[in-house]
Design a protein around this motif. Structure first.
Motif, PDB file in Angstrom:
ATOM      1  N   PRO B  68     -12.103  -6.362  -4.964  1.00  0.00           N
ATOM      2  CA  PRO B  68     -12.135  -7.684  -4.326  1.00  0.00           C
ATOM      3  C   PRO B  68     -12.468  -8.782  -5.325  1.00  0.00           C
ATOM      4  O   PRO B  68     -13.156  -8.550  -6.314  1.00  0.00           O
ATOM      5  N   ILE B  77      -7.973  -3.689  -3.128  1.00  0.00           N
ATOM      6  CA  ILE B  77      -8.672  -3.020  -2.037  1.00  0.00           C
ATOM      7  C   ILE B  77      -9.182  -1.639  -2.401  1.00  0.00           C
ATOM      8  O   ILE B  77      -9.580  -0.879  -1.527  1.00  0.00           O
ATOM      9  N   ALA B  80     -12.423  -0.419  -0.766  1.00  0.00           N
ATOM     10  CA  ALA B  80     -12.316  -0.249   0.676  1.00  0.00           C
ATOM     11  C   ALA B  80     -11.472   0.973   1.019  1.00  0.00           C
ATOM     12  O   ALA B  80     -11.811   1.734   1.936  1.00  0.00           O
ATOM     13  N   GLN B 253     -12.878  -4.973   5.308  1.00  0.00           N
ATOM     14  CA  GLN B 253     -12.227  -5.846   4.331  1.00  0.00           C
ATOM     15  C   GLN B 253     -11.260  -6.798   5.040  1.00  0.00           C
ATOM     16  O   GLN B 253     -11.204  -7.986   4.737  1.00  0.00           O
TER      17      GLN B 253
END
Lengths: 303, 300
Positions: B68, B77, B80, B253
């Motif tokens: 991020p 990402i 996540a 996210q």
């Protein structure tokens, strides 16, 4: 005889009993979970109620847990929750029931193989995705042109996507209820020269009404507890308003909001989430119990 | 035999089948049904269209392998994605043995006693508890009382509890679908109850059980609300390990990015949704493959 001198049958039965005990304790874990949930909510809520009078909490009409002066009146949150659930049901009850009747009474097997997966896909979409859809498409592309004064975050779009979310639940449970109506009733009505629509409306639908009601109440319970779709679609700004074009706040929304920020965990605001959680839990449990009761009461009517 | 004179001709009830009107009512109703189905289909298509058109331009290798960032065009990402997969696997590993054991007890062992009826009712009630309430429980028990903190394992335990009723109910259905002749056959060969369950019933029910577990894992991966309460962090640039504090998952996210006002963040939120949906699609595909493989040798 086995090596330890006991008959094989006895040794087996000792193992059997240990295994049964292990399996039973796994099943009992469910009870522990329920008890744990209730206990956590109660104990923590009691801590909160040491500072805030429970009567004020339940009857207060102002909720402000992040802006001074702090006020903890849960009515705006309950109203926001019920408002979203109501809009959701206005969408989901007709859509879900029409889909159920179509699947149960009209659709050919070929059509079912197309429609069923659509409903299942809709049911499987993460609720955060529906929230994104509300915020990014339903509000700006669909509602804004019709209702120019609508806010970026609004109760209407939240209600609409939650409706979309619980439609498959109503459709599939109601279809089960329709299918459970004995063939004889259907055939008897056809023999009286009723059209398919009349058979459905005057015979099948009333016979399945208990199952249908219970599916609607279950859907309401789902709508009341829904969090992510609502938080994204309508933000969190609890006010006692009936205007669905404005922002609002739900109980689940508050819990998500207070825990995703950096509110200190020992503060009164943070503790209030347990009291709100208790109210939310009580409402959904009540709805689920009513739903179960309706099903149980009418289960044996045709057997 | 009635001797009363017939009523006056004008008042005499006439049988009017009104076929045309009744048929029209039926056709209009069918039209309404089709419209409802069409509307649901349209909603699904619009949703996918919206997410794909907004998200696809942002998907590239850098997005998948990046971390991020304050700048949307550089954001990725990976933390996540890894968090979701890691937590999904832990949820499966925790809920599989417990859920299957509970289902075996309820379906194959439990007599119809009051206690066992309470166990059953309780499981259907647990299935109706809102996911965010599980989050509150997870926060109090796993994060605080057991001092696991805001760690992936605390989130996984919470989600495992959340999907346990789903796993139990799916497993019970799979066990119920095994014909009784299998049980009787095993008993006739001198098997004890557990031998019967383990050698005869479980293999026969395996396709249904595995499908149930995998679909429950897919549901867990899509959940955000309970994880927010347990304490997912909003900005994680490292890969999460089970017992270390600080983690995020795909739905969180999405929530973080979608909550921002800028359009570019909505774009990467849509891209993250696509990754999440693909992950869930893969799990669904896996469920179909597992079911096909496991049921290859079954026949009755």
């Amino acid at each position: 005889m086995t090596t330890d001198g006991r008959p094989l049958v006895l040794r087996r039965s000792a193992t059997e009993r240990v295994i049964e005990l292990l399996l039973a304790s796994a099943a009992g874990a469910g009870i522990v979970t329920t008890a744990g949930i209730v206990l956590v909510l109660l104990l923590q809520a009691v801590q909160f109620f040491a500072f805030v009078n429970p009567i004020d909490f339940l009857t207060g009409t102002v909720w402000s847990a992040s802006i001074l002066p702090f006020r903890f009146g849960v009515i705006p949150l309950v109203a926001g929750t019920l408002g979203v659930a109501l809009i959701a049901l206005v969408v989901a009850v007709p859509l879900g029931l029409l889909a159920a009747v179509y699947l149960g009474e009209y659709a050919s097997n070929r059509t079912r193989t197309i429609v069923k997966p659509v409903l299942e896909t809709l049911a499987g979409i993460p609720t955060i995705v529906l929230g994104f859809f509300a915020l990014n498409f339903i509000t700006p592309e669909l509602l804004k042109p019709i209702l120019p004064e609508i806010g970026t975050f609004n109760m209407l779009s939240a209600g609409l996507v939650v409706g979309l979310l619980v439609t498959p639940l109503i459709a599939s449970l109601s279809e089960d209820a329709l299918r459970a109506v004995p063939r004889g009733l259907r055939e008897g009505a056809f023999a009286m020269a009723a059209t398919r629509f009349e058979v459905t409306r005057k015979v099948i639908f009333p016979a399945a009404l208990s199952g249908i009601m219970s599916s609607i109440i279950l859907a309401m319970s789902r709508a009341v507890g829904e969090t992510m779709a609502v938080v994204l679609a309508m933000g969190f700004n609890p006010r006692l308003t009936l205007d669905p074009l404005e922002q609002g706040g739900t109980m689940a929304g508050f819990i998500a909001q207070i825990t995703s920020g950096d509110t200190p965990q020992d503060s009164l605001q943070f503790k209030s989430l347990f009291a709100v959680g208790l109210v939310l839990f009580a409402i959904t449990l009540g709805l689920n119990l009513i739903s179960n009761r309706i099903v149980a009461r009418f289960r044996n009517r045709y057997s | 035999m009635s001797t009363a004179s017939p009523p006056a001709v004008g008042a005499r009830p006439r049988f009017e089948p009104q076929i045309a009107r009744r048929k029209l009512a039926g056709t209009s109703f069918l039209g309404a049904c089709m419209a409802a189905i069409g509307l649901l289909l349209l909603a699904l298509v619009l949703l996918l269209y919206d997410v794909i058109t907004k998200g696809l331009p942002y998907i590239d290798l850098d997005f998948i392998t990046g971390t991020p960032s304050r700048r949307p065009e550089q954001a990725g990402i990976l933390p996540a994605l890894v968090g979701s997969i890691e937590i999904g696997l832990m949820v499966g590993a925790i809920s599989f043995p417990l859920g299957v054991a509970a289902a075996i007890y309820l379906e194959e062992y439990a007599a119809n006693t009051l206690f066992n009826r309470i166990l059953r009712t309780n499981i259907s009630n647990l299935a109706g508890v809102p996911s965010i309430v599980y989050g509150i429980f997870g926060l109090a028990l796993f994060a605080r009382a057991l001092q696991l903190g805001r760690s992936p394992i605390a989130a996984a335990l919470t989600l495992a509890l959340l999907i346990m009723p789903v796993v139990i109910i799916a497993t019970m259905e799979a066990l119920r679908s095994v014909p009784d002749s299998q049980r009787e056959g095993a008993y006739a060969l001198g098997a004890t109850r557990w031998q019967m369950v383990r050698r005869s019933i479980l293999p026969a029910a395996a396709p249904g059980i595995m499908t149930g577990i995998i679909l429950a894992m897919a549901r867990a991966i899509g959940e955000a609300a309970p994880i927010i309460v347990v304490g997912a962090a909003s900005f994680v640039t490292f890969l999460p390990t089970p017992f270390q504090e600080g983690f995020t998952v795909l739905p969180i996210q999405v929530y973080q990015w979608a909550s921002r006002p800028q359009d570019a963040f909505h774009g990467i939120a849509a891209a993250a949704i696509l990754v999440l949906l693909v992950l869930m699609l893969l799990l669904n595909g896996l469920a179909i493959i597992v079911r096909a493989r496991l049921s290859r040798h079954l026949q009755w």
